[in-house]
Scaffold this active site. Sequence first.
Site, PDB file in Angstrom:
ATOM      1  N   GLU A 176      12.967   3.095   1.225  1.00 44.46           N
ATOM      2  CA  GLU A 176      13.408   2.800  -0.140  1.00 44.46           C
ATOM      3  C   GLU A 176      13.791   4.134  -0.767  1.00 44.46           C
ATOM      4  O   GLU A 176      13.077   5.120  -0.621  1.00 44.46           O
ATOM      5  CB  GLU A 176      12.278   2.164  -0.966  1.00 44.46           C
ATOM      6  CG  GLU A 176      11.904   0.777  -0.476  1.00 44.46           C
ATOM      7  CD  GLU A 176      10.687   0.169  -1.188  1.00 44.46           C
ATOM      8  OE1 GLU A 176      10.385   0.568  -2.339  1.00 44.46           O
ATOM      9  OE2 GLU A 176      10.045  -0.696  -0.590  1.00 44.46           O
ATOM     10  N   GLU A 233       3.697  -1.578   1.719  1.00 44.03           N
ATOM     11  CA  GLU A 233       2.645  -1.246   0.756  1.00 44.03           C
ATOM     12  C   GLU A 233       1.363  -2.040   0.983  1.00 44.03           C
ATOM     13  O   GLU A 233       0.900  -2.762   0.106  1.00 44.03           O
ATOM     14  CB  GLU A 233       3.159  -1.504  -0.678  1.00 44.03           C
ATOM     15  CG  GLU A 233       4.272  -0.556  -1.098  1.00 44.03           C
ATOM     16  CD  GLU A 233       3.816   0.843  -1.467  1.00 44.03           C
ATOM     17  OE1 GLU A 233       2.642   1.196  -1.201  1.00 44.03           O
ATOM     18  OE2 GLU A 233       4.641   1.588  -2.021  1.00 44.03           O
TER      19      GLU A 233
END
Length: 989
Positions: free
Chosen positions: A502, A423
């Site tokens: 994820e 991220e």
Amino acid sequence: MLSRFSPHVSDTAPGRGALRPARSWLHSDAPSRSLNGSWRFRLSPTASVAEDFAAEDFDDQDWDDLPVPSHWVLEGDGAHGRPIYTNIQFPFPIDPPHVPDENPTGDHRRHFDMPADWSDAERVVLRFDGVESLFRVWVNGVEMGSAGGSRLAHEFDVTSAVRPGDNVVAVRVHQWSAASYVEDQDQWWLPGIFRDVTLTARPAGGLEDVWLRTGFTDGHGRVDAEITAEPTAYPVTLRIPELGIERTWSAPAEVTPFDIADVDPWSAERPRLYDVTVSTAAETVTLRAGFRTVEIRGDQFLVNGRRVVFHGVNRHETHPLRGRVFDEAHAREDLARMKRFNVNAIRTSHYPPHPRLLDLADELGFWVVLECDLETHGFGEVDWVGNPSDDPTWREAYLDRIERTVERDKNHPSIVIWSLGNEAGTGSNLAAMSAWVHARDAERPVHYEGDYTGEYTDVYSRMYASVPETEQIGTDGSRSPLLHCTPAQGARQRTKPFLLCEYAHAMGNGPGAFDQYEALVHQYPRLHGGFVWEWRDHGILTTTADGTPFYAYGGDFGEVVHDGNFVMDGMLLSDDVPTPSLHEFKAVVQPLRFTFHGDKVAIGNLRHTADTSDLRFRWRVEHDGAPVASGYLDVPAVVAGDSARVSLPRIPVAQDAETWLTVEAVLAAGTAWAEEGHVIATAQLDRSLHRPVPRVRARTGWRPADGTLTLGTAEFVDGTLVRLGGRAVTGPRLELFRAPTDNDEGAWGEVGESDAGIAGVSNAELWRRDGLDRLTTRRVSVERTAGALRTVDKVSAANSGSWVMVESIWSLEGDEVELRVEIEPSRGWHTVWPRIGICFDLPDGDAPVDGAEWFGLGPLESYPDSLRAARTGRFSATVRDLAVDYARPQETGHRSALRRLTLTCADTEVLRVEALPDTRGRRPGFTLSRHTPQEIARAEHPFELPNSTTSHLIVDAAQHGLGSRACGPDVWPEFALRPESRTIRLRIT
Ligand code: IPT
């Protein structure tokens, strides 16, 4: 010289003075001393404190003692500040690269002894394995340098400053620095020297670095060594005693790759390691080599020529008392637990772990995605303006981070993919990191999820993609565009192996749908599985004012900004207790598939390479959960990817009970992570004869009723139940509410909005708006006829025009009392419902109901989209153990497909309930708890639940699924509970 502002805190450069290039974390016989232990410590509220503390003769008498490694905020009972939890948010203004003057700064000092014979060393090196976030170091008053990069190792050449005998090392650590902008991971902010500090004497003629690249093809191993040493250090000898290998190279040019016949390959399933030594006259380095070759062929990711499926977890370093301070015994047990639950892969989210962890991963066997310490997520809050990932002033820091990551851990066979970070948006600095990795390690692919269009990474990765989106990625349909991609970019992404870095957000009770993701992996070879978010909760053990212990999450330390319990999203609770989701994961990803065909069972081996010779297959037959026969199946060793059909035993079928066959694959011998007999995989076969369900008897002659009435063991006053089996009972009462799970509270948007996809309104919010948690009842009628009582209730909430009619009919059927409840919603309910159930309250009486025994699904809680770990059998549990201690109290404890339930009080039977299936064969579930859903919903922590001795039994005709909407898709439509008519039929004795 004093400066009001420390010159370093807002420096985007990675620090000054640390040795480069970084090197492997090697096990060497060069002399070294640990500087872990008790240090002197002083905490200041700002970075602009005098630097005189670094002087040798500084008087630190009135400082505190602090253990190193540690995080100062977790030491001294709050005397050194408190932890802060944020997910994406920065806990300081977004003003890069600056940080506030309020910048907790920890000064550390200690004396150490340097042995006299170290004077011969060529160099003395001081190594820090992890300091958060920026530190400066002095030895005997001389500044040696500074470093940022909290979860990375830094070494300083301190030769010129040290002397035999007593020395002083001083370290200043700033909690905030420019580095904080690129370390915005979803976790606690925990400053301090939290990993080891080591002093090493580097011998002349030693080994600066060793990289043992190993490969495996067609039964042959390959060693390609990279030796970093002065030419004068030669000869260098490499030995692999077990393979009879000894190679001596007398000059660097002689170091060439060589093959070895007959080696066993390394894999996560059979983690075969060979001890290797590499020596010069002055130093010997010991390594454990595993032979394996990593490659991408087309859209498949292969190790040793075979496709890998990741049944992985995201692993953070977190411990309820120590934070990110490594504890080897605890980490080893954690990894052993992963193995026991069929986890085969780890993503080291979102930074390199303590280096020892990778030794353990090599040894126990995991496919590891090793991630660099990099995240700039908070810039998403300002539309990625100023994101360091695309700003040249940060280039050096980015490259420094990836170099330190790869160099430190390059020798580990378990690491099969490098990950640039998490991220951090996208940009040229990430592309530069990737280019650096490709140049340095041509073998292992580069991963970074944020490279949505696949410009600089080798695998395609997404997080929290929905099941349909994941399926779409698996197909070649050029007409279905991929998220964030043009058609051409999408086509490029489809040429690559895909993984979910994820998925299945395991916050609180949930997730649902593990099995739907798993099914896709077997359908589309491009899909390589993924990594559940996440392995464990990050709770910090603390106490309330009155001393009650609890696991703290965001906000519990009075943080100014925080993200609440979003840090409690693991399959393991903070105290190491596996949640039902971990059992569900284990069952879904079990490496064996059982398919029953008549009197045969096909056993498919889904493993990567290992055959089934390490397993035994045992079976048992149960009649209504009571064992009647058992034995072992005769199964030949099934090679990976193959299957074998074997005969089932003769199954004794009961006439008046359910007959179930259970087959289990168990370990034939103990391993480093489990005992002999440990269950790897399970399957059940229902061989029950069909038995008719007693028909509902038509009754006539109903007339109004009041006063007292007794039907068998049920006693009523004016139509209301007052006693059952001689105990005071109230109910049944319609219950449509459940204490919202974290997923029920989630407001994640529709399709695959991975980036803070907060859209819409949570289900929990809709339930509260509809008043499901505050239903009221109006009794419409009470009637009786011979041997039966009927009540009709209209149930609704304040200010609502919708209602539910509840007709309850009590009747005597032989010597049993039957309760049949017909539940019929009006029109106008627009939401999904959490449950359709009826609740009985069983007050204390002489002694509270404290346990349950049941025949149905168990042993753990289950929900419509999380049923795979549940099996049909007979189980028992205390009221306490029926519930899971989620960090934030929420719905828990539902047991599905109930047949028979006995409530007990100190081991004595209190009430026996038989659940009849409805006309469509559906059976209810049950929950037995000391708290009502409303009470649970009001508590933010377990200690806020009121003391209670009343037990509440809820029998649910249906429950809503779990989903993973706290961060991912909502409940799949098939498992969503829509308002609908339902019947519950119970026989009570
Ligand atoms: C994603 C993060 O990568 C991870 O660190 C964690 O925060 C997780 O979410 C949620 O717990 S980012 C999210 C916005 C998809």
